[in-house]
Design a protein around this motif. Structure first.
Motif, mmCIF file in Angstrom:
data_model
loop_
_atom_site.group_PDB
_atom_site.id
_atom_site.type_symbol
_atom_site.label_atom_id
_atom_site.label_comp_id
_atom_site.label_asym_id
_atom_site.label_seq_id
_atom_site.Cartn_x
_atom_site.Cartn_y
_atom_site.Cartn_z
ATOM 1 N N MET A 327 -3.426 3.404 -1.271
ATOM 2 C CA MET A 327 -3.860 2.006 -1.223
ATOM 3 C C MET A 327 -3.503 1.337 0.094
ATOM 4 N N GLY A 328 -2.951 2.126 1.039
ATOM 5 C CA GLY A 328 -2.722 1.612 2.378
ATOM 6 C C GLY A 328 -1.469 0.783 2.554
ATOM 7 N N VAL A 329 -0.513 0.883 1.646
ATOM 8 C CA VAL A 329 0.727 0.112 1.781
ATOM 9 C C VAL A 329 1.580 0.767 2.857
ATOM 10 N N PRO A 330 1.942 0.021 3.914
ATOM 11 C CA PRO A 330 2.737 0.611 4.998
ATOM 12 C C PRO A 330 4.220 0.728 4.610
ATOM 13 N N PRO A 331 4.952 1.619 5.259
ATOM 14 C CA PRO A 331 6.407 1.681 5.026
ATOM 15 C C PRO A 331 7.045 0.353 5.410
ATOM 16 N N CYS A 353 -1.417 -4.731 -6.674
ATOM 17 C CA CYS A 353 -0.597 -5.138 -7.823
ATOM 18 C C CYS A 353 0.497 -4.108 -8.077
ATOM 19 N N SER A 354 1.631 -4.598 -8.464
ATOM 20 C CA SER A 354 2.783 -3.712 -8.730
ATOM 21 C C SER A 354 2.449 -2.677 -9.788
ATOM 22 N N ARG A 355 1.754 -3.079 -10.833
ATOM 23 C CA ARG A 355 1.458 -2.160 -11.924
ATOM 24 C C ARG A 355 0.546 -1.024 -11.496
ATOM 25 N N GLU A 356 -0.169 -1.201 -10.359
ATOM 26 C CA GLU A 356 -1.081 -0.159 -9.887
ATOM 27 C C GLU A 356 -0.344 0.969 -9.164
ATOM 28 N N VAL A 357 0.827 0.687 -8.650
ATOM 29 C CA VAL A 357 1.539 1.698 -7.855
ATOM 30 C C VAL A 357 2.893 2.074 -8.465
ATOM 31 N N CYS A 358 3.196 1.563 -9.631
ATOM 32 C CA CYS A 358 4.460 1.877 -10.304
ATOM 33 C C CYS A 358 4.204 2.551 -11.642
ATOM 34 N N GLU A 359 5.100 3.463 -11.985
ATOM 35 C CA GLU A 359 5.050 4.059 -13.311
ATOM 36 C C GLU A 359 5.387 2.978 -14.348
#
Length: 911
Positions: A327-331, A353-359
């Motif tokens: 999703m292109g989130v940089p470090p 959204c947090s729920r999209e990248v978190c378990e």
């Protein structure tokens, strides 16, 4: 060595003449030695400091891995113990006798243990507490919290004379049902299970609530006496047997470890004799207010069983870095914000959204640990509202228990109401049984060494008969390949199970779950695990198994061992041709180590059998009952236990008598199983001060004094007997003996040696723990066999003096002076876990004892011939202790040289 020995000019007459068995002169000389040889462990304070730092750092985080592990299965003779461990800390549910030995073998990190949860104050659950407390104190644990029924802390009050807790703070949790325990790992609710008669006649709340006063107790022995049996329970001739000692209460203020201590200031000495227990938020540095006798008895009569409803603390879902990259989130800081549950907008304007990248968040699974001791507790259990919240009727899926661990006895589990209560849990709930329905005793190491020793002689070292451990059929030569085949050898089981690394954990929960109530139960073996976080369920791939082929091949591969074995076999055949058959008397060594048990040598215990149905136990360290079960097997052990007619305790150090309660209870069960209604109490030959402990346990926890008649060792001293001969004669007849006498020996106060002569005139002398003693030499004159402690090697003679033990050469010399035909050395320091160091004094009549070694009078001639093969068999261990001895000698030489140089410089500066 003579420099040290001259400080101890004891004789048996001077010892007997003093009521404390030590003159002030001798105490002063001993303290002078201790003054220059401080024995206090210096590592404890530093270890505690480091432990607190680590704890403070980690307590801010919820751990990502939490696992339950079966340590003791509760099988007959095995401890009941369940271990919960996370990345940060450890928790123990129940701590039966023998727990510390299994923890040592299986490398459980007791240094991280912080909480112990006890379901009911009974020996089967807490018999391992004293030994475990000493072990964790020694590894630097600063404090520990006990959770359990009212009065649980009294176990440390009762044992404080022989279980010395100085550097460990013991906290008592408030386990009332209104309270909960909570830390960063889990949350625990307390549920009190009560007997039906208690429920129908409820007591005031403060009667069975957890109050500070319940741990502010000193040992009270108002009712203790050496005559311990009620008339209705005395049977056969024992009904007329009683101690001739005074019927006054027995109180014991003796410091049994004074000879090992560094000199303290008066204030420190005073603190060391008190037990530091903290209840609730208030510290009780010295216990001065005795718990009332009424409260002690009420706690016992109520018999509260505490169940624990446990829930792991919720944990946010882990960040999926792969998804973040997609999703292109940089470090950088955006990752932290997403992990914290915050939605972010990227520089490109894209919203993530947090729920999209978190378990998904883990709310924390629920598991229950309980014991329903008898059917009288069933009403309290099946009607409990707190339990119902986690059954199928739970209002939310997250509330359904994923696991229930049952310490409940098998006979209660078989009750229809208990089964119906279990059926009310969800089909997804797993049930693990930790009771005598299991068969695994938990140790692989004892089988490993026994298979090796069995190569030397299958009669002296017979294979063990506990059949509860899996036997591996084959093991790959590649250690990294964990694919194994194993065959279950527990009774009627004959199914082959293939265990692979990639097995689905949940598929291993039960052996082919049949559509019967039995399918609810999982019968685990030691090291069976249930992974709670991440949620993977039951894993049986690590359960212990034994591999005889591996042990034998490993031994036969030792250089020169096959040749030595052939030579030994030839010698044994030649010797046996000269002997006549003599099966009894027979000696079985149950424990041959000192101080604490390790995986190959248990603490002191010997079974002396005058015939097939008359047995006497000589000393009874922790785990003695389990050793009998392991050697004879679950069924045959009942016959042996039921026919134990006497127990002899040499002195009141814990490693010689802490197993007495478990053995008495095991004997009682065996008598019931064998339906021997005419069996009465056994004879307990022991220092009379033992009643301070036994009567207190009887008063606080479980009935025990109905199992024995005490005959004080001091009444049987060979040159000053007090016990009436006319009363002793029928006792000797019952034991198939013609004589039994004791003597004072040079160890702690109230320490004894003993000699026994069977009806055929065979004389056995047992030293107990002692320095070389003239009194023992007189008592054991012309013995057929002397069993003598040999705690230290010869080069550690000074340490032996400080601890008042014998070296190997000293023990052998005692045998020579008493003209003993055979000498067997035992009670080795645990530094000699497999083999002690040999010396030139090992003559043709000297043998070395091992756990599970059984000899009759004929075998005593054979035992010395084993030494060359033993030295090769354990060559690696022997080389290690030789290297340690060499390094020790080099260090002493350097210190001696440095001291000499220092003295020379001092003289030069003066001149």
């Amino acid at each position: 060595m003579t420099v040290f020995l001259k400080f101890f000019p004891f004789s048996h007459t001077s010892i007997i003449g003093n009521s404390r068995h030590y003159s002030s002169k001798h105490n002063k000389e001993l303290l002078n030695i201790l003054k220059i040889m401080p024995k206090e462990p210096k590592h404890i304070a530093e270890a505690q400091k480091q432990r607190r730092k680590i704890k403070e750092k980690l307590s801010r985080y919820v751990p990502g891995k939490v696992t339950l592990q079966v340590l003791g299965t509760g099988a007959k003779g095995a401890p009941r113990a369940l271990y919960l461990f996370s990345d940060q800390t450890r928790y123990l549910f129940n701590c039966g006798e023998g727990t510390q030995r299994l923890a040592h073998e299986h490398k459980m990190k007791l240094a991280k243990l912080e909480h112990i949860f006890i379901t009911q104050s009974a020996w089967r659950n807490m018999g391992g507490l004293p030994g475990t407390a000493l072990t964790i104190q020694d590894v630097g644990v600063p404090e520990i919290t006990l959770h359990g029924p009212p009065g649980l802390g009294e176990i440390f009050v009762a044992t404080k004379r022989f279980v010395v807790i100085r550097d460990l703070k013991i906290n008592m949790a408030d386990c009332s049902e209104q309270n909960v325990f909570e830390d960063n790992v889990l949350r625990v609710e307390y549920v009190h299970l009560m007997k039906s008669d208690v429920i129908s006649d409820p007591q005031p709340e403060d009667t069975y609530g957890f109050k500070d006063s319940e741990v502010e107790a000193t040992v009270q022995q108002e009712d203790a006496s050496t005559s311990t049996r009620s008339e209705k329970n005395r049977r056969r001739r024992r009904s007329s047997s009683r101690s001739t000692s005074s019927d006054k209460a027995i109180e014991d203020d003796t410091d049994y470890y004074a000879h090992e201590r560094k000199r303290f200031s008066k204030s420190k000495r005073r603190r060391s004799r008190s037990l530091s227990i903290e209840s609730g938020s208030r510290t009780v540095p010295e216990i001065v207010s005795p718990t009332s006798q009424a409260t002690l008895r009420l706690n016992k009569e109520m018999g509260v069983s505490v169940a624990y409803i446990c829930r792991l603390q919720p944990r946010p879902g882990a960040l999926n870095l792969e998804q973040c990259v997609k999703m292109g989130v940089p470090p950088g800081p955006l990752l932290g914000r997403l992990k914290a549950g915050e939605d972010v907008v990227l520089a490109s304007g894209v919203k993530v959204c947090s729920r999209e990248v978190c378990e998904p968040d883990d709310p924390g699974p629920v598991f229950i640990v309980l014991e329903c001791p008898t059917v009288a507790y069933l009403d309290s259990l099946v009607n409990n509202a707190a339990m119902k919240k986690h059954q199928s009727s739970a209002t939310h899926d997250d509330e359904v228990a994923c696991l229930v661990v049952h310490f409940t006895p098998k006979e209660v589990c078989d009750d229809a109401r208990y089964r119906q209560w279990m059926d009310k849990f969800s089909p997804s709930t797993r049930h693990i049984m930790l009771n005598e329905s299991n068969s695994c005793m938990g140790s692989e190491a004892v089988h490993r060494i026994q298979y090796k020793l069995n190569l030397l002689s299958d009669s002296i070292f017979p294979l063990l008969k506990d059949k509860g451990t899996n036997v591996a059929e084959e093991i790959s030569d590649n250690p990294s390949n964990k694919k194994q085949k194993c065959e279950e050898k527990n009774g009627n089981a004959n199914a082959h199970t293939s265990l692979q690394n990639d097995l689905n954990f949940e598929n291993l929960t039960v052996q082919s779950r049949p559509a019967t109530p039995d399918s609810l139960f999982i019968s685990p073996k030691t090291i069976c695990t249930y992974q709670l976080r991440p949620r993977k369920g039951l894993d049986r791939t690590a359960e212990i198994k034994i591999n005889p082929k591996e042990y034998i091949n490993e031994t036969m591969a030792v250089e020169n061992f096959p040749t030595a074995l052939t030579d030994l076999k030839d010698k044994l055949i030649d010797e046996k041709k000269k002997l006549h058959n003599s099966e009894y008397p027979k000696i079985l060594f149950l424990g041959t180590g000192s101080c604490i048990p390790n995986k190959t040598r248990n603490t002191s215990g010997i079974l002396f059998s005058t015939n097939d149905r008359q047995h006497i136990v000589l000393d009874c360290g922790e785990g003695t009952y389990g050793q009998i079960v392991r050697f004879f097997g679950p069924s045959e052990s009942d016959r042996v236990l039921a026919n134990i007619e006497a127990i002899y305790v040499s002195h009141l150090h814990a490693d010689h008598h802490i197993g007495l309660t478990g053995l008495l209870q095991g004997r009682r069960k065996a008598i019931r199983n064998q339906r021997l209604r005419d069996k009465g109490p056994l004879y307990l030959f022991a220092p009379k001060q033992i009643m301070a402990w036994l009567s207190f346990y009887d008063k606080c926890f479980e009935d025990i004094t109905e199992e024995f008649v005490l005959i004080p060792n001091g009444d049987l001293v060979y040159n000053n007997p007090v016990y009436p001969a006319d009363m002793m004669k029928p006792i000797l007849s019952e034991l198939n003996l013609s004589d039994l006498k004791t003597c004072f020996v040079r160890h702690c106060p109230n320490a004894f040696g003993v000699s026994l002569v069977d009806k055929h005139g065979i004389k056995l002398t047992y030293s107990g723990d002692t320095m070389p003693a003239d009194s023992l030499i007189e008592l054991g004159a012309n013995s057929d066999v002397l069993i003598h402690e040999a705690t230290m090697e010869d080069e550690l003679a000074q340490e032996a003096v400080v601890k008042m033990h014998s070296t190997t050469s000293q023990a052998i010399e005692v045998g020579r002076k008493m003209a003993a035909k055979h000498v067997i050395l035992t009670h080795f320091s645990q530094r000699y876990a497999k083999l002690p160091r040999y010396n030139d004094n090992f003559s043709e009549n000297v043998g070395i004892a091992f756990d599970n070694m059984q000899v009759n009078m004929n075998d005593l001639v054979l035992v010395p011939h084993l030494r060359p093969a033993l030295k090769l068999m354990f060559a690696e261990h022997y080389e290690d202790i030789e290297n340690k001895a060499m390094k020790r000698n080099m260090r002493l030489e350097r210190e001696k040289s440095a001291l000499s140089d220092k003295n020379l410089k001092r003289k030069q500066s003066v001149t």
